[in-house]
Write an enzyme that holds these catalytic residues in place. Sequence first.
Site, PDB file in Angstrom:
ATOM      1  N   ASP A 127       0.649  -1.237  -0.014  1.00  0.00           N
ATOM      2  CA  ASP A 127       0.077   0.034   0.100  1.00  0.00           C
ATOM      3  C   ASP A 127       0.945   1.413  -0.018  1.00  0.00           C
ATOM      4  OD1 ASP A 127      -2.462  -1.244  -0.073  1.00  0.00           O
ATOM      5  OD2 ASP A 127      -2.335  -1.521   2.506  1.00  0.00           O
ATOM      6  N   ASP A 145      -7.247  -1.429  -4.383  1.00  0.00           N
ATOM      7  CA  ASP A 145      -8.142  -0.942  -3.408  1.00  0.00           C
ATOM      8  C   ASP A 145      -9.223  -0.043  -4.098  1.00  0.00           C
ATOM      9  OD1 ASP A 145      -7.149  -2.431  -1.492  1.00  0.00           O
ATOM     10  OD2 ASP A 145      -5.888  -0.927  -0.837  1.00  0.00           O
TER      11      ASP A 145
END
Length: 174
Positions: A127, A145
């Site tokens: 991330d 995401d």
Amino acid sequence: MHIPARKHRLTLLALVLSGTVGCDQVTKQLAVSGLRGEPGTSFLGGLFRLDYYENPGAFLSLFGGLSRPAQFWLLTAGVGVFLLGMLVYLVANRRLSLFHSGALALLVGGGLSNWIDRVVNDGRVVDFMILGIGRVRTGVFNVADVAIMLGVGLALLAAHRERTQDDSGGGAQA
């Protein structure tokens, strides 16, 4: 409800899945090579921030505190089975509109790309993006995401459109 030809749906699925996974994996590789071990960088007055993290959990580190075996069974094996089921549903369900198929393909593509991370990155997902104003910030996320959230939103919209059209007597649908 207009039911698209199988070849159109499968072409859309292939394009959305490959585009989602490809974009996510490329941006993650850029994050690994350019952000790992470096201080975070802010843009647009702090509205957008790039910072490298490896997430052992799911959305917003959910289940990140579970034992490694529990994380494997839930987030790698369980999610893998779920994604396979969703992919079979997408390919086999000929009644899905192109819009609904594309929405679900975004969800599956994002999930698949994060699942690939888990498989090759010892159970962790890369991330690197954060949005926020002042102290109000999102969790750290990635392109997959975004695709998942966009897919969920569009799938809800598609279901609403289809329900509204069914209630009003039908009509053409994208």
